[in-house]
Design an enzyme around this catalytic site. Sequence first.
Site, PDB file in Angstrom:
ATOM      1  N   ASP A 176       3.844 -24.918 -12.659  1.00 29.70           N
ATOM      2  CA  ASP A 176       2.438 -25.207 -12.963  1.00 29.70           C
ATOM      3  C   ASP A 176       1.497 -24.701 -11.870  1.00 29.70           C
ATOM      4  O   ASP A 176       0.411 -25.236 -11.664  1.00 29.70           O
ATOM      5  CB  ASP A 176       2.228 -26.701 -13.184  1.00 29.70           C
ATOM      6  CG  ASP A 176       0.985 -26.996 -14.027  1.00 29.70           C
ATOM      7  OD1 ASP A 176       0.426 -26.056 -14.626  1.00 29.70           O
ATOM      8  OD2 ASP A 176       0.564 -28.172 -14.072  1.00 29.70           O
ATOM      9  N   HIS A 224       0.031 -25.420 -24.360  1.00 27.38           N
ATOM     10  CA  HIS A 224      -0.422 -25.955 -23.077  1.00 27.38           C
ATOM     11  C   HIS A 224      -1.482 -27.028 -23.302  1.00 27.38           C
ATOM     12  O   HIS A 224      -2.229 -26.985 -24.288  1.00 27.38           O
ATOM     13  CB  HIS A 224      -1.005 -24.813 -22.244  1.00 27.38           C
ATOM     14  CG  HIS A 224      -1.439 -25.215 -20.881  1.00 27.38           C
ATOM     15  ND1 HIS A 224      -2.740 -25.600 -20.589  1.00 27.38           N
ATOM     16  CD2 HIS A 224      -0.751 -25.289 -19.710  1.00 27.38           C
ATOM     17  CE1 HIS A 224      -2.825 -25.902 -19.304  1.00 27.38           C
ATOM     18  NE2 HIS A 224      -1.641 -25.723 -18.755  1.00 27.38           N
TER      19      HIS A 224
END
Length: 389
Positions: free
Chosen positions: A340, A199
């Site tokens: 997200d 990430h």
Amino acid sequence: MNGRGTVRAKQLEVNEIKLVQFCSRRFPMKIIALEEHYGLPVIYEAAHKANDRVALAYDVLKKTGKFKESKTGFPAGIYDLGEGRIAAMDDAGIDVSILSYPTPNAEGLEPSLANELTRQANDALAATVAKYPNRLLGFATLPMLDPAAAVRELERTVRDLRFVGALLNSNINGRYFDDQFFWPVFECAEALGVPIYLHPQIPPKPVVDAYYSGFAPEISAFLSIAGIGWHIDTGVHCLRLILGGVFDRFPELQIIVGHNFEILSWSAWRMDYSFPLGKNGGLKRTIRQYLRENFYGGILAGEYVGQEAGSIDSGWSLAYQAYLGMANTVGIDRVVFTTDYPYGDMKAARRFFDQMPISPSDKEKIGHLNAKRLLGLEMNKLAEVRAAA
């Protein structure tokens, strides 16, 4: 192709799009979302106290109203591990969310504190997953400055808590994971057969100062993170992993990269030409081969939370172009679905997915089949897996 053939081809394409949209409305498929985030106040406070640079950037953005802060955190909903999150999933048409801890986090804190806080985060997530066994699963967060402890925590969360992998935030205080100091975690993930979600993280301070400073504070702050900074950093990090020999050492290791594959889909071609076999530091494969054999990419619409779905780009043409680059780079069997949330808009992500002009079989792969294969899941067995834990 003559003019009549071109018109016919275009009409067939239009008909296929209409069929996909009709099927999406009438026969909704299962959706597994792989980049869905949560947070804990204690970790946010500890990171802020340690002058975490993402937390400081968020301070700037809060003042501008870029994101709304509430009792459920910043952005709103990050601390919600209850009915509110499930309701948001229901509203958007998301069947299963794989929850993970983004930045700011405890990964780079002083090791003893990081060990304690990452364990707290994983235990809180495990308790939540136990409440919603057929809706939620977990990626572990790890104390990466203590690799031995990180390995123990990854083993505990996968074997005892039934997590399906781990999420690491790109670079730990400016250190990248091609440094062999971190490789015990990769060795453990490969042995357990679970993926690592890489990430974004804010780039090292010298990079931020050189590339992203000099504008109004809110512009520089956002430019250094979600604006572009952390996407470039994550893409470069992936290339460092390849060139550093991580996948020659751990050939079965799988890395998931979100945000339409960061910068990799439009930089891979250059890397393939720049580092061909025999001139790539002794690597066993080409850059393209590593990307197609060791990486998965996640689709994403463009809307941040609070932006109306489709208002900026009504057809999601830019997101679709990014998807095409990703799919052509890694192959359709390595593309997964993400929203997200709560940074991104969950409804926009689902609407973008539903209107994508791709075949129903490709939608099945992106929606859940690829995730099931990668994570070892069966949709109709999620509850039993959790109950067995």
